[in-house]
Design a protein around this motif. Structure first.
Motif, PDB file in Angstrom:
ATOM      1  N   GLU A  42       0.813  -1.221   0.000  1.00 46.73           N
ATOM      2  CA  GLU A  42       0.000   0.000   0.000  1.00 46.73           C
ATOM      3  C   GLU A  42       0.847   1.271   0.000  1.00 46.73           C
ATOM      4  OE1 GLU A  42      -2.485  -0.401   3.427  1.00 46.73           O
ATOM      5  OE2 GLU A  42      -3.165  -2.394   2.836  1.00 46.73           O
ATOM      6  N   HIS A  43       2.131   1.166   0.220  1.00 48.22           N
ATOM      7  CA  HIS A  43       2.988   2.347   0.323  1.00 48.22           C
ATOM      8  C   HIS A  43       3.844   2.508  -0.929  1.00 48.22           C
ATOM      9  CE1 HIS A  43       1.873   2.731   4.509  1.00 48.22           C
ATOM     10  NE2 HIS A  43       2.051   1.427   4.627  1.00 48.22           N
ATOM     11  N   PRO A  44       3.930   3.737  -1.460  1.00 46.64           N
ATOM     12  CA  PRO A  44       4.673   3.958  -2.705  1.00 46.64           C
ATOM     13  C   PRO A  44       6.162   3.643  -2.606  1.00 46.64           C
ATOM     14  CG  PRO A  44       3.635   6.009  -1.933  1.00 46.64           C
ATOM     15  CD  PRO A  44       3.284   4.923  -0.967  1.00 46.64           C
ATOM     16  N   GLN A  45       6.757   3.790  -1.456  1.00 42.42           N
ATOM     17  CA  GLN A  45       8.186   3.521  -1.317  1.00 42.42           C
ATOM     18  C   GLN A  45       8.481   2.019  -1.243  1.00 42.42           C
ATOM     19  OE1 GLN A  45       6.228   4.761   1.044  1.00 42.42           O
ATOM     20  NE2 GLN A  45       6.862   4.150   3.084  1.00 42.42           N
ATOM     21  N   PHE A  46       7.444   1.218  -1.235  1.00 45.50           N
ATOM     22  CA  PHE A  46       7.589  -0.223  -1.108  1.00 45.50           C
ATOM     23  C   PHE A  46       8.528  -0.803  -2.160  1.00 45.50           C
ATOM     24  CE2 PHE A  46       6.076  -4.384  -2.701  1.00 45.50           C
ATOM     25  CZ  PHE A  46       6.440  -5.164  -1.626  1.00 45.50           C
ATOM     26  N   PHE A  47       8.335  -0.444  -3.432  1.00 45.13           N
ATOM     27  CA  PHE A  47       9.126  -1.057  -4.492  1.00 45.13           C
ATOM     28  C   PHE A  47      10.601  -0.685  -4.390  1.00 45.13           C
ATOM     29  CE2 PHE A  47       4.854  -1.377  -6.316  1.00 45.13           C
ATOM     30  CZ  PHE A  47       4.829  -2.749  -6.507  1.00 45.13           C
ATOM     31  N   TRP A  48      10.882   0.531  -3.932  1.00 48.73           N
ATOM     32  CA  TRP A  48      12.276   0.920  -3.733  1.00 48.73           C
ATOM     33  C   TRP A  48      12.899   0.103  -2.603  1.00 48.73           C
ATOM     34  CZ3 TRP A  48      15.121   3.335  -7.059  1.00 48.73           C
ATOM     35  CH2 TRP A  48      14.502   4.141  -8.005  1.00 48.73           C
TER      36      TRP A  48
END
Length: 108
Positions: A42-48
């Motif tokens: 659910e968090h945008p920084q997840f993929f980084w």
């Protein structure tokens, strides 16, 4: 000699697993990390973060292979070896890891 060969096989399997994990993270495909931290999707920084974790795992296995004098370079392209030796996961690594390969053929 048998134990040394078993150890080599073990580390090659770990190395290839770490490589696949990193490549799946680059392609935003499902990895074991997704199962460990499902709320992070659910968090945008997840993929980084997911890519960073996979990169760290790859560097750790490579470091162990080097400590044990096991060849790891033969499992990567020359450009990928250079990225690993530089140890920094830059945007160039993210953009050019697969070089000019067809993105549909990256990871199964």
């Amino acid at each position: 000699m048998g134990k040394e060969n078993d150890l080599l096989v073990y580390f090659v399997e770990k190395l290839l697993g770490a490589k696949t994990h990193f490549e799946r993270a680059l392609d935003c495909k499902h990895t074991e990390f997704d199962d460990l931290y499902p709320y992070m999707i659910e968090h945008p920084q997840f993929f980084w973060y997911k890519r960073y974790v996979a990169w760290s795992e790859l560097l750790t296995i490579v470091s162990l292979c080097e400590d044990l004098s096991f060849d790891w370079r033969s499992h990567f392209t020359k450009q990928q070896v250079q990225y690993i030796e530089e140890r920094v996961m830059s945007s160039k690594v993210l953009d050019e890891w697969f070089e000019k390969n067809d993105s549909k053929k990256h990871v199964g």
